[in-house]
Design a protein around this motif. Structure first.
Motif, PDB file in Angstrom:
ATOM      1  N   ILE A 169      -3.476   4.683  -1.129  1.00  0.00           N
ATOM      2  CA  ILE A 169      -3.871   3.796  -2.218  1.00  0.00           C
ATOM      3  C   ILE A 169      -3.412   2.390  -1.836  1.00  0.00           C
ATOM      4  CG2 ILE A 169      -3.679   3.277  -4.681  1.00  0.00           C
ATOM      5  CD1 ILE A 169      -2.908   6.261  -5.087  1.00  0.00           C
TER       6      ILE A 169
ATOM      7  N   THR B  46      -3.141  10.980   0.194  1.00  0.00           N
ATOM      8  CA  THR B  46      -4.076   9.983  -0.324  1.00  0.00           C
ATOM      9  C   THR B  46      -3.475   8.597  -0.120  1.00  0.00           C
ATOM     10  OG1 THR B  46      -4.845  11.505  -2.044  1.00  0.00           O
ATOM     11  CG2 THR B  46      -5.326   9.171  -2.369  1.00  0.00           C
TER      12      THR B  46
ATOM     13  N   CYS C 125      -8.871   2.872  -3.507  1.00  0.00           N
ATOM     14  CA  CYS C 125      -8.601   4.261  -3.143  1.00  0.00           C
ATOM     15  C   CYS C 125      -9.936   4.977  -2.971  1.00  0.00           C
ATOM     16  CB  CYS C 125      -7.774   4.938  -4.234  1.00  0.00           C
ATOM     17  SG  CYS C 125      -7.382   6.652  -3.879  1.00  0.00           S
TER      18      CYS C 125
ATOM     19  N   ASP D 122       0.878  -1.166   0.000  1.00  0.00           N
ATOM     20  CA  ASP D 122       0.000   0.000   0.000  1.00  0.00           C
ATOM     21  C   ASP D 122       0.917   1.218   0.000  1.00  0.00           C
ATOM     22  OD1 ASP D 122      -2.126  -1.777   0.349  1.00  0.00           O
ATOM     23  OD2 ASP D 122      -2.037  -1.605   2.533  1.00  0.00           O
TER      24      ASP D 122
END
Length: 135
Positions: A28, A26, A62, A6
């Motif tokens: 993902i 962010t 995501c 990740d």
């Protein structure tokens, strides 16, 4: 595509109110992450550098939506729920919950990271993905 990690992506954007670059985080999940340690011998001795190769499958987990670099720039400070790929953004292996003001904040906290130096949108063919190269 085999996935083995990740990542946390930090996108930078310019805030005209503060006149500073700010960083949006962010996470993902489900990417392919590879680090190649390159060593060369030069006039100043032995040099080494880690070369990062990251592939994000189009169907990676995501909570945000990918937008092109041009769309990202047009968003201004309204980047909530979006992510992009652009040179000089930062990628951390793993889920990092640290909000940063500058990349040095990651270094102080002990996180290893890379700066994006190249990327491509390969969302066509049999394995649609984004490819990231970094150092």
């Amino acid at each position: 595509m085999t996935v083995n990690a990740d990542i946390t992506l930090y996108n930078h954007f310019y805030n005209p109110d503060t006149r500073l670059d700010e960083w949006k985080r962010t996470v993902i999940c489900g990417v392919h992450f590879y680090v190649d340690n390159k060593i060369s011998v030069g006039d100043n001795g032995v040099n080494s550098a880690d070369i990062y190769k990251i592939r994000i499958p189009q169907n990676a987990d995501c909570q945000s939506e990918y937008v092109s670099e041009d769309e990202w720039m047009a968003c201004g400070c309204d980047v909530l729920g979006k992510w992009t790929l652009q040179n000089d953004d930062i990628v951390v292996r793993g889920i990092c919950r640290l909000d940063i003001e500058k990349p040095a904040d990651l270094k102080k906290s002990g996180w290893k990271y890379c700066k994006i130096t190249s990327w491509s949108d390969n969302r066509f063919g049999g394995l649609p993905h984004w490819r990231i190269g970094g150092v």
